[in-house]
Enzyme design. Structure first.
Site, PDB file in Angstrom:
ATOM      1  N   ASP A  47      -5.878   4.304  -0.618  1.00  0.00           N
ATOM      2  CA  ASP A  47      -4.895   3.200  -0.779  1.00  0.00           C
ATOM      3  C   ASP A  47      -3.648   3.531   0.002  1.00  0.00           C
ATOM      4  O   ASP A  47      -3.143   4.638  -0.239  1.00  0.00           O
ATOM      5  CB  ASP A  47      -4.976   2.533  -2.114  1.00  0.00           C
TER       6      ASP A  47
ATOM      7  N   CYS B 197      -8.409   4.527  -4.942  1.00  0.00           N
ATOM      8  CA  CYS B 197      -9.135   3.348  -5.815  1.00  0.00           C
ATOM      9  C   CYS B 197      -9.535   4.065  -6.879  1.00  0.00           C
ATOM     10  O   CYS B 197     -10.485   5.067  -6.666  1.00  0.00           O
ATOM     11  CB  CYS B 197      -9.934   2.821  -4.779  1.00  0.00           C
TER      12      CYS B 197
END
Length: 155
Positions: free
Chosen positions: A60, A53
């Site tokens: 992620d 992120c």
């Protein structure tokens, strides 16, 4: 065309190659398509894709499916693996990662058609699925469904 002619310009295949620290540093390589003139589809699946992120630095995770109908070139798979791995320490939103990968491959290969599905695992309780495609699928080529169901606890 001999195998030597097809593969002679590759720099990563068959050699120890470090994972690039950033996707922009990654070297994507292509080889001439030995079946140029024949319409067929190629699929790459990366079920353990990771990025960060850009705001929080939290990891992620996504399941990527890349489909393309080549014209004159194929992407060399080790270079693709290293390119995708370079996102591991790269901060970008899901949409940017998915579309950037698709556009980079289009710029390298100039395929007849390409699509990428980025099936992202939930962050904050919301899964995000991102799809990019260069246009309508060509006629006469078998294009199977990407086979990733909508999120219902994919794991």
């Amino acid at each position: 065309m001999t195998d030597k002619n097809i593969y002679e310009n590759l720099t990563q295949l068959g050699a120890a190659t470090e994972l690039p620290q950033d996707p922009d540093q990654a070297v994507l390589e292509k080889v001439p398509n030995p079946q140029a003139g024949t319409k067929y589809m190629v699929r790459f699946v990366a079920p353990e894709f990771t990025s960060l992120c850009p705001i929080t630095g939290q990891p992620d995770f996504a399941h990527l499916v890349i489909d393309y109908v080549p014209k004159d070139f194929l992407v060399e798979s080790k270079s693709l693996k290293l390119f995708l791995g370079a996102f591991r320490n790269h901060g970008a939103f899901h949409e940017d990662c998915t579309v950037s990968i698709g556009k980079r491959l289009v710029g390298l290969l100039d395929p007849e058609w390409l699509r990428i599905g980025g099936y992202w695992y939930p962050r904050g309780g919301i899964p995000i699925d991102v799809f990019y495609q260069t246009g309508p699928a060509p006629e006469g080529v078998w294009i199977p469904d990407q086979g990733v169901p909508p999120y219902r606890g994919r794991g």
